[in-house]
Design a protein around this motif. Structure first.
Motif, PDB file in Angstrom:
ATOM      1  N   TRP A  71      -6.228  -1.968  -4.232  1.00  0.00           N
ATOM      2  CA  TRP A  71      -6.005  -0.544  -4.432  1.00  0.00           C
ATOM      3  C   TRP A  71      -5.873  -0.249  -5.923  1.00  0.00           C
ATOM      4  CZ3 TRP A  71      -6.019   3.433  -0.937  1.00  0.00           C
ATOM      5  CH2 TRP A  71      -6.058   3.066   0.421  1.00  0.00           C
ATOM      6  N   SER A  73      -8.376   4.675  -5.024  1.00  0.00           N
ATOM      7  CA  SER A  73      -9.510   3.997  -4.389  1.00  0.00           C
ATOM      8  C   SER A  73      -9.230   2.511  -4.212  1.00  0.00           C
ATOM      9  CB  SER A  73     -10.776   4.195  -5.227  1.00  0.00           C
ATOM     10  OG  SER A  73     -10.568   3.732  -6.553  1.00  0.00           O
ATOM     11  N   VAL A  74     -10.171   1.819  -3.567  1.00  0.00           N
ATOM     12  CA  VAL A  74     -10.092   0.372  -3.383  1.00  0.00           C
ATOM     13  C   VAL A  74     -11.252  -0.271  -4.127  1.00  0.00           C
ATOM     14  CG1 VAL A  74     -10.087  -1.517  -1.720  1.00  0.00           C
ATOM     15  CG2 VAL A  74      -9.000   0.661  -1.126  1.00  0.00           C
ATOM     16  N   LYS A 107       0.835  -1.207   0.000  1.00  0.00           N
ATOM     17  CA  LYS A 107       0.000   0.000   0.000  1.00  0.00           C
ATOM     18  C   LYS A 107       0.870   1.258   0.000  1.00  0.00           C
ATOM     19  CE  LYS A 107      -3.202   0.386   3.233  1.00  0.00           C
ATOM     20  NZ  LYS A 107      -3.852   0.816   4.512  1.00  0.00           N
TER      21      LYS A 107
END
Length: 249
Positions: A65, A59-60, A32
């Motif tokens: 991700w 965004s996810v 991440k």
């Protein structure tokens, strides 16, 4: 995302087109921190006047991700060089001019290239003697704050339909010594089996920028070591040969 929208599949990520958006989706195991750093790098470089894709969202999606940016319609310089080999010199001139323009910019909030290289050398799995030599070499290099792309190669330059060049993929951007960025590009040509083009590129860049070829060559073992950290197995033997060359002059 549907397979019909898939443009490129790369290790750890997939790239889709949805209308005028390009969506880069990362595997769940992908760091991440690296994803957010890539988006942040791009956003910071957007503050210059360089032509680059603009971030629209982070965004996810389905637990993965993703980074959404505007889609650049056109062909990469790599494609154009393959399709028009008679224009290779013209494209190479454009390529070098673009890289020199990048190096003329300042983005003060980016990570420092020297510190990143020091960390990479420490993590490259090299013996203590080689690490000492590389850390010492790096410590002796001039510290600059020029914008460095970090992965500047013809596949990361897109020529739009109106002829406007765009530079993509700022995941590895730093501020530092331009010669390190040039050494990285030179190395990438060799990794792709384009030794002749790499030599021509290096001579052209050094001529246009009034940089000594020997100065760029001093960076090559350092840059090779930094790439070794995440290099695929098929590259490692080649990179070790560059790292183990003590003197290029």
């Amino acid at each position: 995302m549907s397979d019909e929208m898939l443009l490129v599949r790369r290790p750890g990520k997939k790239i889709y087109r949805e209308g005028d958006n390009l969506i880069k989706t990362f595997d769940k195991e992908y760091s991440k921190a690296d994803i957010l750093n890539e988006a942040l790098n791009n956003a910071r470089v957007e503050e210059t006047d360089l032509n680059i894709p603009k971030i629209r969202a982070v965004s996810v999606v389905d637990g993965c991700w993703s980074i959404t940016m505007n889609y650049i319609d056109g062909k990469t310089l790599e494609q154009l060089m393959e399709e028009n080999p008679d224009k290779t010199d013209e494209y190479l001139e454009l390529f070098v001019n673009l890289q020199m323009t990048v190096h003329s910019k300042r983005v003060p909030l980016l990570n420092m290239l020297t510190e990143k290289m020091q960390r990479k050398i420490s993590a490259a799995g090299l013996d203590a003697t080689t690490r000492y030599d590389l850390h010492t070499r790096l410590g002796g290099m001039k510290r600059h704050v020029k914008l460095c792309h970090g992965d500047f190669n013809p596949s990361n330059v897109i020529i739009g339909g109106d002829g406007t060049p765009y530079i993509i993929d700022w995941a590895h951007a730093t501020q530092g010594n331009a010669a390190a960025d040039v050494a990285r590009t030179y190395l990438l040509f060799y990794l792709h089996g384009q030794e002749e083009l790499g030599d021509k590129y290096l001579k052209l860049y050094c001529k246009k920028s009034d940089t000594a070829i020997q100065y760029v060559q001093k960076w090559i073992p350092i840059v090779a070591a930094s790439r070794l950290v995440k290099a695929p197995e098929e590259e490692k033997e080649f990179l070790h040969k560059w790292i183990n060359v003590v003197d290029y002059e």
